[in-house]
Design a protein around this motif. Structure first.
Motif, PDB file in Angstrom:
ATOM      1  N   GLU A 202       0.838  -1.210   0.000  1.00 10.09           N
ATOM      2  CA  GLU A 202       0.000   0.000   0.000  1.00 10.09           C
ATOM      3  C   GLU A 202       0.872   1.259   0.000  1.00 10.09           C
ATOM      4  N   ASN A 203       1.951   1.195  -0.770  1.00 13.44           N
ATOM      5  CA  ASN A 203       2.891   2.319  -0.923  1.00 13.44           C
ATOM      6  C   ASN A 203       3.595   2.723   0.379  1.00 13.44           C
ATOM      7  N   HIS A 204       3.618   1.812   1.329  1.00 20.07           N
ATOM      8  CA  HIS A 204       4.399   2.035   2.548  1.00 20.07           C
ATOM      9  C   HIS A 204       5.575   1.052   2.576  1.00 20.07           C
ATOM     10  N   LEU A 205       6.684   1.516   3.144  1.00 18.24           N
ATOM     11  CA  LEU A 205       7.882   0.683   3.263  1.00 18.24           C
ATOM     12  C   LEU A 205       7.826  -0.069   4.599  1.00 18.24           C
ATOM     13  N   TYR A 206       7.804  -1.409   4.502  1.00 16.38           N
ATOM     14  CA  TYR A 206       7.676  -2.265   5.689  1.00 16.38           C
ATOM     15  C   TYR A 206       8.967  -3.019   5.983  1.00 16.38           C
ATOM     16  N   ILE A 207       9.187  -3.297   7.272  1.00 17.60           N
ATOM     17  CA  ILE A 207      10.224  -4.219   7.708  1.00 17.60           C
ATOM     18  C   ILE A 207       9.565  -5.279   8.587  1.00 17.60           C
ATOM     19  N   GLN A 208      10.327  -6.319   8.911  1.00 16.04           N
ATOM     20  CA  GLN A 208       9.751  -7.401   9.724  1.00 16.04           C
ATOM     21  C   GLN A 208      10.705  -7.741  10.859  1.00 16.04           C
ATOM     22  N   THR A 209      10.144  -8.036  12.022  1.00 19.32           N
ATOM     23  CA  THR A 209      10.949  -8.534  13.139  1.00 19.32           C
ATOM     24  C   THR A 209      10.091  -9.428  14.025  1.00 19.32           C
ATOM     25  N   GLY A 210      10.624  -9.756  15.204  1.00 23.23           N
ATOM     26  CA  GLY A 210       9.879 -10.555  16.173  1.00 23.23           C
ATOM     27  C   GLY A 210       9.670  -9.738  17.440  1.00 23.23           C
ATOM     28  N   LYS A 211       8.483  -9.810  17.981  1.00 22.20           N
ATOM     29  CA  LYS A 211       8.162  -8.987  19.164  1.00 22.20           C
ATOM     30  C   LYS A 211       9.017  -9.337  20.381  1.00 22.20           C
TER      31      LYS A 211
ATOM     32  N   ILE B 247      22.172   4.758   1.169  1.00 25.09           N
ATOM     33  CA  ILE B 247      20.811   5.236   1.470  1.00 25.09           C
ATOM     34  C   ILE B 247      20.649   5.353   2.971  1.00 25.09           C
ATOM     35  N   ARG B 248      19.881   6.355   3.335  1.00 27.12           N
ATOM     36  CA  ARG B 248      19.415   6.495   4.720  1.00 27.12           C
ATOM     37  C   ARG B 248      17.906   6.635   4.655  1.00 27.12           C
ATOM     38  N   VAL B 249      17.217   5.885   5.499  1.00 29.18           N
ATOM     39  CA  VAL B 249      15.772   6.075   5.644  1.00 29.18           C
ATOM     40  C   VAL B 249      15.516   6.345   7.111  1.00 29.18           C
ATOM     41  N   SER B 250      14.892   7.474   7.387  1.00 27.50           N
ATOM     42  CA  SER B 250      14.585   7.782   8.785  1.00 27.50           C
ATOM     43  C   SER B 250      13.107   8.095   8.922  1.00 27.50           C
ATOM     44  N   GLY B 251      12.591   7.852  10.113  1.00 28.84           N
ATOM     45  CA  GLY B 251      11.176   8.128  10.361  1.00 28.84           C
ATOM     46  C   GLY B 251      10.679   7.337  11.550  1.00 28.84           C
ATOM     47  N   ASN B 252       9.385   7.385  11.740  1.00 33.97           N
ATOM     48  CA  ASN B 252       8.750   6.627  12.819  1.00 33.97           C
ATOM     49  C   ASN B 252       8.212   5.326  12.267  1.00 33.97           C
ATOM     50  N   LEU B 253       8.460   4.246  12.989  1.00 26.36           N
ATOM     51  CA  LEU B 253       7.905   2.962  12.573  1.00 26.36           C
ATOM     52  C   LEU B 253       6.583   2.717  13.276  1.00 26.36           C
ATOM     53  N   LYS B 254       5.607   2.291  12.493  1.00 24.94           N
ATOM     54  CA  LYS B 254       4.286   2.004  13.048  1.00 24.94           C
ATOM     55  C   LYS B 254       3.977   0.521  12.864  1.00 24.94           C
ATOM     56  N   ARG B 255       3.577  -0.133  13.950  1.00 20.20           N
ATOM     57  CA  ARG B 255       3.241  -1.555  13.886  1.00 20.20           C
ATOM     58  C   ARG B 255       1.932  -1.734  13.116  1.00 20.20           C
ATOM     59  N   ASP B 256       1.872  -2.768  12.264  1.00 27.48           N
ATOM     60  CA  ASP B 256       0.651  -3.107  11.535  1.00 27.48           C
ATOM     61  C   ASP B 256       0.288  -4.537  11.910  1.00 27.48           C
ATOM     62  N   GLU B 257      -0.841  -4.710  12.568  1.00 29.53           N
ATOM     63  CA  GLU B 257      -1.213  -6.047  13.070  1.00 29.53           C
ATOM     64  C   GLU B 257      -2.014  -6.865  12.058  1.00 29.53           C
ATOM     65  N   ARG B 258      -2.214  -6.336  10.856  1.00 30.92           N
ATOM     66  CA  ARG B 258      -3.037  -7.062   9.885  1.00 30.92           C
ATOM     67  C   ARG B 258      -2.339  -8.352   9.409  1.00 30.92           C
TER      68      ARG B 258
ATOM     69  N   GLU C 258       6.359   5.772   8.832  1.00 28.23           N
ATOM     70  CA  GLU C 258       5.346   6.818   8.783  1.00 28.23           C
ATOM     71  C   GLU C 258       6.106   8.148   8.740  1.00 28.23           C
ATOM     72  N   ASP C 259       5.729   9.016   7.835  1.00 25.46           N
ATOM     73  CA  ASP C 259       6.414  10.309   7.705  1.00 25.46           C
ATOM     74  C   ASP C 259       7.929  10.131   7.574  1.00 25.46           C
ATOM     75  N   GLY C 260       8.316   9.146   6.791  1.00 25.33           N
ATOM     76  CA  GLY C 260       9.745   8.875   6.632  1.00 25.33           C
ATOM     77  C   GLY C 260      10.363   9.700   5.508  1.00 25.33           C
ATOM     78  N   VAL C 261      11.671   9.778   5.546  1.00 24.00           N
ATOM     79  CA  VAL C 261      12.428  10.419   4.470  1.00 24.00           C
ATOM     80  C   VAL C 261      13.572   9.498   4.084  1.00 24.00           C
ATOM     81  N   ALA C 262      13.716   9.267   2.790  1.00 21.12           N
ATOM     82  CA  ALA C 262      14.839   8.483   2.282  1.00 21.12           C
ATOM     83  C   ALA C 262      15.780   9.419   1.537  1.00 21.12           C
ATOM     84  N   THR C 263      17.066   9.237   1.763  1.00 20.99           N
ATOM     85  CA  THR C 263      18.067  10.017   1.030  1.00 20.99           C
ATOM     86  C   THR C 263      19.072   9.057   0.419  1.00 20.99           C
TER      87      THR C 263
END
Ligand code: FMN
Length: 130
Positions: free
Chosen positions: A36-45, A70-81, A112-117
């Motif tokens: 959905e045009n968002h950049l996701y990562i994966q980990t374990g809780k 590359i640098r990507v900075s921003g806030n990560l938001k959990r998606d439980e779907r 969320e509200d990230g910036v990539a350089t």
């Protein structure tokens, strides 16, 4: 956005920095996905990295290839779907040895509200809002 995804995919590995209180923590990561045009990562809780993000979602990642980084900075938001977790595990089927979209551990998060350089020694930096 596709340029960001492709750059990170081509690097294969990136380094994800989180804050542990006032101390930075960095570790290698590989999972990356556009959904959905968002950049996701994966980990374990259960991991420290997940606990650090839950306390302070402000993160930065970096990777390097062919004289560019590359640098990507921003806030990560959990998606439980479940469907998003499934899409991630379908992209990285090897992870299914450890993770399942219906378990309590699998976590996917998006910028969320990230910036990539994307920078290089020769060209002007390319800045992409996520
Ligand atoms: C090449 C490589 C890629 C990795 N990719 C991931 C990943 O995408 N997600 C993840 O949770 N751990 C990944 N790991 C494992 C983490 O680096 C490792 O679990 C790390 O210790 C987590 O950080 P923490 O100890 O602060 O919780 C990867 C490790 C390597 C060597």
């Amino acid at each position: 956005m596709n340029e960001v995804l492709k750059f990170i995919e081509d690097c294969g590995v990136y380094f994800l920095a989180t804050m542990d209180g006032n101390k930075p923590r960095v570790r290698p990561f590989g999972t990356i996905m556009l959904y959905e045009n968002h950049l996701y990562i994966q980990t374990g809780k259960v991991k420290e990295v997940s606990k650090q993000i839950a306390k302070n979602p402000n993160v930065e990642l970096s990777a390097f290839k062919d004289g560019k980084w590359i640098r990507v900075s921003g806030n990560l938001k959990r998606d439980e779907r479940v469907e998003v977790k499934k899409a991630m595990l379908d992209k990285y089927p090897n992870l299914r040895g450890m993770y399942d979209e219906n378990d309590a551990n699998t976590e996917v998060l998006y910028f969320e509200d990230g910036v990539a350089t994307i920078s290089s020694f020769t060209d002007k930096p390319i800045v992409i809002k996520l």
